[in-house]
Structure formats: C-alpha cells, structure tokens
Design an enzyme around this catalytic site. Structure first.
Site, mmCIF file in Angstrom:
data_model
loop_
_atom_site.group_PDB
_atom_site.id
_atom_site.type_symbol
_atom_site.label_atom_id
_atom_site.label_comp_id
_atom_site.label_asym_id
_atom_site.label_seq_id
_atom_site.Cartn_x
_atom_site.Cartn_y
_atom_site.Cartn_z
ATOM 1 N NE ARG A 69 3.315 -11.900 37.411
ATOM 2 C CZ ARG A 69 3.911 -11.776 36.221
ATOM 3 N NH1 ARG A 69 5.184 -12.125 36.092
ATOM 4 N NH2 ARG A 69 3.268 -11.307 35.177
ATOM 5 C CG LEU A 137 5.051 -21.175 38.239
ATOM 6 C CD1 LEU A 137 6.183 -20.664 39.117
ATOM 7 C CD2 LEU A 137 4.904 -22.667 38.454
ATOM 8 C CB CYS A 167 6.129 -16.539 30.271
ATOM 9 S SG CYS A 167 4.553 -16.987 31.042
#
Length: 216
Positions: A69, A137, A167
């Site tokens: 991802r 996300l 993140c």
C-alpha cells in the site's frame, strides 16, 4: 451494478488476509461484487511501499510486515477496527482522491454520531481529533481496483504507536474513541457495524450516477 458485500471476519492474522486481498483483486472480473471486510488483527506493524526504516523506532516483540500500500508505517491491534475495500473504482467512476474522501467522510460521520468532532487533513491523509490521529488509511490500486483500506482506533492499547513514527510523522500523537469518551463504554460490534454502514452509504453516494448496491 453488482451488489456490495460486507464481510465480518472477526480477528484474523495479517499476512493471510493480505494475500487474500491480492488474490481477490487479481481474480475478479467486471461482474465481480465489490467487498468490504470488517476485521481486527493481532498486534502487527505494517510498512508501506515508500516506508523508511527510521520510522520504525523500537518494534520489540511486534512483527513488522512489508506491504504494497501507499504510506509509511502504522500499527494494527485488538480494539481497532479495520475495513479493507476491494472496490472496482473504475466501474464506479471514482478516482483515488474521491475514494479517499469517501473513507474519510464515513469515519467523520461515524465519530460525529458518538459526539466526537473530527476532520481530515489535506496534507496528511487520515482523520484527526484536534492534533491527534484517530484513524489511518492506505490504499493500493491495481487493475482499476482498490485494496487495503482504513483503521479506526476504538478501544485499544495505544502504547505500540510510541514504538514508531505513526505514518512517518515524528511526534504525531494518536488517540482513540475510548480516550475521547472516557465516561462511555463502547460496544465494539456496534461501532464496527455503524462504520460499515457509513462507509457503504458514502460509497453509494459517490459512485458516478449509479447505485452502489446494498451492503449486506
């Protein structure tokens, strides 16, 4: 438009779930239903394609898994809901930015229903309560279809986030619904079902001139 299938998988290991997402994406065709998978993972750090090793500070006994991802490192664990979106975005007439907006708005509306004021940030994908991140996300698009998805911190041990730069942001503080609502006992299943419903509704509304089908 094929129906939208919502699957409640319980707590499942990360790697087999990751492989299942890729297999579904590779094998689906134009008539395949889109799927939302609601689940929790045992404790695991996942590092995105562009992930930098220096953002994994001290993982200790928690495994670090390299994935495909976007984004940097994040943490999954019990008490956090994850939804993976296997969505034919091309068929729905959506771009990546539109899908990100769908995810973020679904989370914001779910949190608002519990009295938690939250918002996305243009410069840092995810959903925040003030300066603290409550939902993350990360997506991958292949063959016009998405996989991976979102995670929402509901009622979980937040300590593992201190072992990483969440993140990729040094000093970023992380929160949860339970921390925002210290006087309230949260029903995990109810939160998960409400999040699924909010996401399905946003996806239906955003799909270009079509009905996205009923989440079941």
């Amino acid at each position: 438009m094929p129906e939208l299938l919502c699957k409640r998988l319980g707590q499942v290991d990360y790697l087999p779930t990751f492989e299942a997402m890729k297999t579904l994406t590779d094998e689906r065709d134009d008539d395949s239903a889109d799927e939302l998978w609601l689940l929790q993972h045992p404790r695991v750090f996942t590092q995105g394609r562009a992930g930098k090793a220096e953002h994994v500070l001290a993982p200790g006994d928690i495994p670090v898994v390299q994935v495909d991802r976007g984004g940097q490192v994040t943490y999954h664990g019990p008490g956090q809901w994850v939804i993976y979106l296997m969505v034919d975005v091309k068929r729905r007439g959506l771009g990546v930015r539109a899908l990100v907006d769908v995810i973020e708005q679904a989370i914001v509306k779910l949190l608002a229903s519990y009295g938690i004021e939250a918002a996305p940030r243009a410069e840092a994908p995810g959903v925040y309560v003030g300066a603290d991140k409550i939902a993350s996300l990360g997506l991958r698009l292949r063959r016009g279809c998405s996989y991976h998805g979102l995670s929402l911190n509901v009622d979980m041990d937040l300590e593992p986030f201190s072992r990483i730069n969440p993140c990729g942001y040094e000093g970023l503080q992380v929160t949860s619904m339970a921390r925002c609502l210290p006087q309230q006992t949260l029903d995990m299943d109810r939160v998960g079902d409400s999040l699924l419903a909010a996401l399905a509704a946003e996806l239906e509304q955003a799909s270009a001139g079509t009905r996205a089908g009923v989440c079941r």
